[in-house]
Structure formats: C-alpha cells, structure tokens
Design a protein around this motif. Sequence first.
Motif, short mmCIF file in Angstrom:
data_model
loop_
_atom_site.label_atom_id
_atom_site.label_comp_id
_atom_site.label_asym_id
_atom_site.label_seq_id
_atom_site.Cartn_x
_atom_site.Cartn_y
_atom_site.Cartn_z
N SER A 107 11.58 -14.40 4.64
CA SER A 107 12.55 -14.73 3.54
C SER A 107 12.62 -13.33 2.60
CB SER A 107 12.34 -15.83 2.63
OG SER A 107 12.66 -17.02 3.82
N PRO A 108 13.52 -12.86 2.23
CA PRO A 108 13.62 -11.72 1.30
C PRO A 108 13.00 -12.16 0.10
CG PRO A 108 15.83 -11.94 2.09
CD PRO A 108 15.05 -13.28 2.66
N HIS A 109 12.13 -11.29 -0.50
CA HIS A 109 11.29 -11.28 -1.72
C HIS A 109 12.09 -11.03 -2.81
CE1 HIS A 109 8.03 -10.92 -4.71
NE2 HIS A 109 7.26 -11.69 -3.76
N PRO A 110 11.95 -11.69 -4.21
CA PRO A 110 12.72 -11.44 -5.28
C PRO A 110 12.17 -9.91 -5.69
CG PRO A 110 11.74 -13.27 -5.38
CD PRO A 110 11.09 -12.72 -4.13
N PRO A 111 13.26 -9.10 -6.30
CA PRO A 111 12.81 -7.86 -6.70
C PRO A 111 11.54 -7.78 -7.73
CG PRO A 111 15.24 -8.38 -7.11
CD PRO A 111 14.58 -9.75 -6.82
N VAL A 112 10.89 -6.70 -7.58
CA VAL A 112 9.62 -6.46 -7.95
C VAL A 112 9.52 -5.16 -8.76
CG1 VAL A 112 8.27 -7.82 -6.16
CG2 VAL A 112 8.48 -5.25 -5.96
N ASN A 113 8.57 -4.99 -9.52
CA ASN A 113 8.18 -3.89 -10.13
C ASN A 113 7.33 -3.08 -9.23
OD1 ASN A 113 7.50 -1.61 -12.07
ND2 ASN A 113 6.29 -2.83 -13.16
N ILE A 114 7.98 -1.94 -8.96
CA ILE A 114 7.14 -0.92 -7.63
C ILE A 114 6.22 -0.01 -8.57
CG2 ILE A 114 7.43 0.99 -6.24
CD1 ILE A 114 10.23 -0.27 -5.35
N TYR A 115 4.85 -0.52 -8.52
CA TYR A 115 3.87 0.17 -9.17
C TYR A 115 2.36 -0.06 -8.73
CZ TYR A 115 2.09 -3.37 -12.64
OH TYR A 115 1.39 -4.50 -12.90
N SER A 116 1.38 0.56 -9.14
CA SER A 116 0.17 0.40 -8.48
C SER A 116 -0.61 -1.17 -8.85
CB SER A 116 -0.86 1.45 -8.84
OG SER A 116 -1.11 1.37 -10.18
N GLY A 117 -0.05 -1.67 -9.92
CA GLY A 117 -0.54 -3.01 -10.05
C GLY A 117 0.46 -4.32 -9.74
N SER A 118 1.32 -4.00 -8.86
CA SER A 118 2.17 -5.17 -8.17
C SER A 118 1.35 -6.04 -7.60
CB SER A 118 3.20 -4.30 -7.43
OG SER A 118 3.95 -5.34 -6.88
N ASP A 119 1.51 -7.27 -7.70
CA ASP A 119 0.83 -8.20 -6.94
C ASP A 119 1.57 -8.56 -5.59
OD1 ASP A 119 -0.72 -9.01 -8.85
OD2 ASP A 119 0.60 -10.18 -9.85
N PHE A 120 2.82 -8.01 -5.47
CA PHE A 120 3.61 -7.99 -4.20
C PHE A 120 2.99 -6.66 -3.38
CE2 PHE A 120 7.69 -7.40 -1.54
CZ PHE A 120 7.41 -8.10 -0.55
N PRO A 121 2.50 -6.78 -2.13
CA PRO A 121 1.88 -5.68 -1.67
C PRO A 121 3.02 -4.57 -1.19
CG PRO A 121 0.97 -7.64 -0.45
CD PRO A 121 2.15 -8.16 -1.61
N LEU A 122 4.01 -5.04 -0.76
CA LEU A 122 5.02 -4.09 -0.70
C LEU A 122 5.37 -3.02 -1.96
CD1 LEU A 122 7.02 -2.36 1.20
CD2 LEU A 122 8.73 -4.44 0.68
N GLY A 123 5.58 -3.78 -3.02
CA GLY A 123 5.70 -3.19 -4.40
C GLY A 123 4.41 -2.21 -4.47
N ALA A 124 3.22 -2.37 -4.13
CA ALA A 124 1.92 -1.65 -4.51
C ALA A 124 1.91 -0.26 -3.65
CB ALA A 124 0.93 -2.81 -4.53
N ALA A 125 2.59 -0.86 -2.13
CA ALA A 125 2.54 0.29 -1.16
C ALA A 125 3.49 1.42 -1.67
CB ALA A 125 2.60 -0.27 0.12
N LEU A 126 4.81 1.00 -2.14
CA LEU A 126 5.96 2.01 -2.10
C LEU A 126 5.65 2.77 -3.38
CD1 LEU A 126 8.90 -0.36 -1.36
CD2 LEU A 126 7.88 1.34 -0.05
N THR A 127 4.84 2.58 -4.25
CA THR A 127 4.50 3.46 -5.28
C THR A 127 3.88 4.83 -4.69
OG1 THR A 127 3.33 3.64 -7.44
CG2 THR A 127 2.20 2.40 -6.10
N ASN A 128 3.65 5.86 -5.34
CA ASN A 128 3.02 7.15 -4.96
C ASN A 128 1.57 6.98 -5.00
OD1 ASN A 128 5.32 8.41 -4.38
ND2 ASN A 128 5.20 9.98 -5.83
N PRO A 129 0.99 6.44 -6.03
CA PRO A 129 -0.44 6.48 -6.30
C PRO A 129 -1.35 5.15 -5.44
CG PRO A 129 0.24 5.80 -8.15
CD PRO A 129 1.48 6.09 -7.39
N THR A 130 -1.01 5.28 -4.05
CA THR A 130 -1.44 4.01 -3.36
C THR A 130 -3.07 3.95 -3.22
OG1 THR A 130 -1.15 5.47 -1.25
CG2 THR A 130 0.40 4.06 -1.77
N GLU A 131 -3.68 4.96 -3.52
CA GLU A 131 -5.06 4.97 -3.68
C GLU A 131 -5.46 4.12 -4.94
OE1 GLU A 131 -7.60 6.00 -1.15
OE2 GLU A 131 -5.68 5.53 -0.19
N THR A 132 -4.61 4.16 -5.77
CA THR A 132 -4.96 3.22 -7.22
C THR A 132 -4.49 1.94 -6.84
OG1 THR A 132 -4.53 5.31 -8.39
CG2 THR A 132 -4.53 3.17 -9.43
#
Length: 630
Positions: A14-39
């Motif tokens: 099911s589509p996930h609600p919109p998220v904040n795309i950054y390194s602290g996102s609790d939604f893994p896709l949001g954390a993976a789409l940000t640039n600093p993925t090592e963070t």
Amino acid sequence: MNDTSIPSHSVPPSPHPPVNIYSGSDFPLGAALTNPTETSKLKGKIQQSYPVSFRGNPYRPANTSLKAEKYFSDKPEGVPYVSAEDAYQAWKHTAPPGKERDRLMAEILVTKLEQHPQLFLAIEENGGTAWLEQCEHNVTGRGFWEGKGRSSPFIACLIYACEQVRNKQLTTAQHQPPVSQASEIRIARGSHPPTTLQQQPLVQQPIVMLCQVHCDLLSRTEGILVQQVNCQHKMGAGLAAAIARKFPQVKQAYLDKPRWELGEVQFVPVGARLFVANIAGQERYGRNRRHTDFVALQAGLRQVAELARSQQLPIHIPYRLGSGLAGGATEAEKQQTWERVKSIVALECSNATIHHPTPDTVPPHPDPVPRLNPIAHLPPLNPRVAQHTRKDIAMAALATQFVGRSAAPQNVLSSTRNYERAWGSRANTDHYTEGDIVMVSGSGPWRGVTEQMIERTFGQHYLPLLGRAIAARATILVGNAQGTDRLVQQYLASVGYAIAPHPQGFIQCQPPVREVQLPRDRAFSEEVQQRLTQQCVPIVAALLHCEGALSVEGKKYRATWNPQNRVLALYDRAQNAPKMLAYNPPNTPRWEALTLPNTEEHLTTEDAQHLARLAPALQQRLLDRYREGQ
C-alpha cells in the motif's frame, strides 16, 4: 518495511503516506533517497549502503570538515563514491551556485537511481512523482535545498531523475523519447522558469570515439582538410607534396605568407565548401628528432574546430598527423607522437574523422581514444583556487609527465599532492626524453606553508628531476603563482630555457635551440663534472664575494648566484651556455653539481686550470677585505 528494506516490486504494498526525505527518516525509503545515505545507515535507519559510480570516480582526499557526512580516509581512483552526498561534495566546486549546481545534483540523482533500480521501483510503488510532490526535504528548516514538493530544489531534482529513468525504460534502441512536460523541472523556488536538463548534456565523457575510415583524404569534397607545416617555408614531402600536386594554391599561399609563427593557421579555400588548413605545428623540419610542437598543434586544431562549428563543416585529419617525418627519429618515437596527437585531436576536434591511406575495402571502425588528462575530473580544493585548477587541467591536457611534491604537512589539503597521486606512475619518474612535455606543480606560501619549506622541497625534490628533464631537452609547463612556480621559472631561465606565457594562463618553457652538433669527443661523464664542479665552486663563489655582486662578467666567463634557488652558475660567454650549475643546500657548506641542459657544454680541465690561476689574487683580496674589516 526493513532495508532489505526497500520493497520488492513483486509484492505491491500500500502506498506510504508522504514523508520527510532526510537521513533521520523512520521510513527506510525516505532515508535511502536522501544524499547522505551513510549517515542514514549510521543512524540505523537503513541497513545497506548506496554507493555511486560517477564521472570516472577520480581520487578524492579525506574530508572531515563536512556536516552531512564525514570522510575519514582517501578514496582511491576508480573506487565509487560511498554515497550521492560524497559525489556531490567532491564535484560541487566545479558548478557555480544556480542552474549549473542544480544540474549537477540532478545528474547525481539520475546516476543513483540507475545504479540502484530498487529505489526507483519503490518510488513507483508508492505513487511515483505524484508521491514525491507531496513529500518534503527538511533538515534544518533554512537550507537552500529544503522545502516541500517541487518547492524543494532537491525534490525537484529527484522528480526529474525519476522521469529520466522512466523514459529510458520506455526508450527503444531506435527512438529517443520526446521531452515531456514532466522532464521539464523547476529546480529553484520559482526563481527561474522551468529548465529542460535533457537538452544539455550533463557529463563530459572521459572517452572520445574518434571515427577512423580507410579512404583517400584528398577525395573529400566538403570540410576542412588538416595538414601540419613548418615555419621555414619548406613544403614538398609526405602528405604536403600530395596536397600541393592536387591543390597548387595551398603551397603558394603557404610560401606567400611572409612569416610563420607556431600555432598559426592558414585556411586556403580549394572548393565551394572545402578548405585546407595549414597549421604551423613545428618550427623546423628534419628526421633527426621529433619536431612536432604539441602546444602549437593544439592551438591550431582549436582554430580549426571554431571554423568547423561556425560553418557546419566536417574535419578531416590525416592518419599520423604530425607523426610522420616530424614525429621522431625512430618508429617508436613516431608512434608515441601519434598517440599524443590523437589525444589532442580528441580534446579539440572530437567530431573529426581520421583518414587512413589504405584501400577502402577495410570497413570503418571507431577508435576509442582516452583523454590523457589524469586530473580532468579532480575538483578544486575550494572556490578560491578554482581558476588555478582550470589552468592546471589545461596543462595536464598537454603534458606527458608530471613533476611535483607538496611542501605542506600531511594534514593540510594540497592540490599538488592530489595531482601527484592522480598521475600515478607518470609522476616524478626520473626519466625524460626530448619528446616529453612535463607539467610542474608545487606549493605556494599559503595554508601554513612557509618560504623556507618551499625552498627546502625545491632543492631536495625539484632540482634533481628538473635537471634530468633539462638534460633531455623536455618542454616544461608551469603555473605563475608565488612559491614553487616562480622558483621553477627562475631556474629554467637561468639555464637558457625560453619562458613564454601560454594563452591558457600558464607558462611554457622551451629548451634552447641547438643549432650545431659538436664532435663526439666532447662527450663528458657526470663523474668528471662533479669533480671539476667541486674544484671550481670555491673560486667562483670567492669572485662574486669579492665583487659584492650577484653577477660578474669577464672576457671568458659570466658567473651568477641566485639566492632564491641557491644555484651558482658559470657560463661560457662565447656559447652563452652554462658550463657549471651548483646547488648549495640551506644551512650546509655542501655543493651539488646539477645536470646541465646541454650535455655538449660542460666544465673542462682547461676551465678548472684557468679559474685556478685566479685563486691567489682572490685569496689576497679576501684577506685584505678581512683585515680592513678588523
């Protein structure tokens, strides 16, 4: 969702609600789409890394001063960047803020999604670009890249990347997809109209495909036929003879020009849309050595490319341009010259066709020619040195070898240190030929580097290597900054090199013209030169000391002392060539004989005897001065 974590396309969630795309996102896709993925990984938001292979993966030094991610070790050449953030930080200084930097960000994100297709599939499963338009990128609340949906330049670039990947998936080998409205993205917050990134290539490929065909060059009816000429009004051998037979006006125009200078081009019309370009790519002619001047040839090819662009004309290059009669004394030297010429053609006339004088029964084939520029992809250390970096890259495009050693401590960033690593086996080789073009780079008096550190490094590292390059009569390219660059220029001028500014901003240093070959019995050994230098140095130094001058001329010799380079020189006035070059390391009484630029001029026993006859008088003068001082 775990980070096996980014969902599989085979299990439609099911589509996930919109998220904040950054390194602290609790939604893994949001954390993976940000640039600093090592963070993101360090924070435990994702479990895997998302490295990016970008623009040839050049060497990247360690950098712990960044906020988003810190890189504690150097990245070797050829190894992908650890994240999109790593690639962006390494390249952002090459793109000024604004549209250029936006395009850089978009290019990196396209590369990331192409190399990690599971991210693109996860975006599509959550609603694609419509979902991204509802997401936000918010880290501090005040950053340039932050915002919601298309008002965030970062998300706008991410939307563009998704569209590009989707278009490529729909594209067949025969058809390119049209630029759709979705491909036109607004990158800044309403600051400028939508920009079509697809219309402007984002990557300058490190490999250029030069087309080579097997057909008669002189059968062409349209375009620019290129040939290399000398500056001595001599034409009649090789390809030039064939061109002169078919187009007599080409030779006549060449002979009618009163004076030729290296790098000049004469365009002679021989048809409605056909020209012959006479490029002055060599000063003299002969079969004894390489006469092709790579710097002059490149300047000429650049003018050819400009005319071709303005008139929409093809460029026709003869096989082994500048590498036949002018290429060297041996076949190996000629082949080496041709490899260098091909790289220059690829750099200046990438759309040119190389014509082989062989039967056209052999099918045409592309010839991959690497750009022989190991530092082309190195970003500048900071925006302040970007202008100097561009000049360094221009030097490296012409050079065949590199000389350089940073005087800065290991914990201080240094362009020269980066260049030395990038050049690899062609850096500080200690072996040079007359066909070499040597790029020299060194430290300046900044970032904690002192003049004393520069002079010490110059004496220990540069002088021995420069001496060997000078002895081989190599061409030397150097910058014009304070510090090492100036010491190199002064030293080369003191041994007779011609110092001249190059149009691209650096300094070109050519060896003195050697007109006469002296008899072989004048050959000398370095051991003899060292021994005679030790005998003559005290006398020459005493002479300068007695005169209280940095330069003294007599009937037979001229002596000079350069306090910056710490080089004592003795010249033969008749030949205007150095017979002795001696280096005095700082804070030592020791003198070292340096290699002479012309091995046919050197100290002889007669020179030592002549100077020895001056010793008693000089000793008396020094004694008198000492007594006067008492």
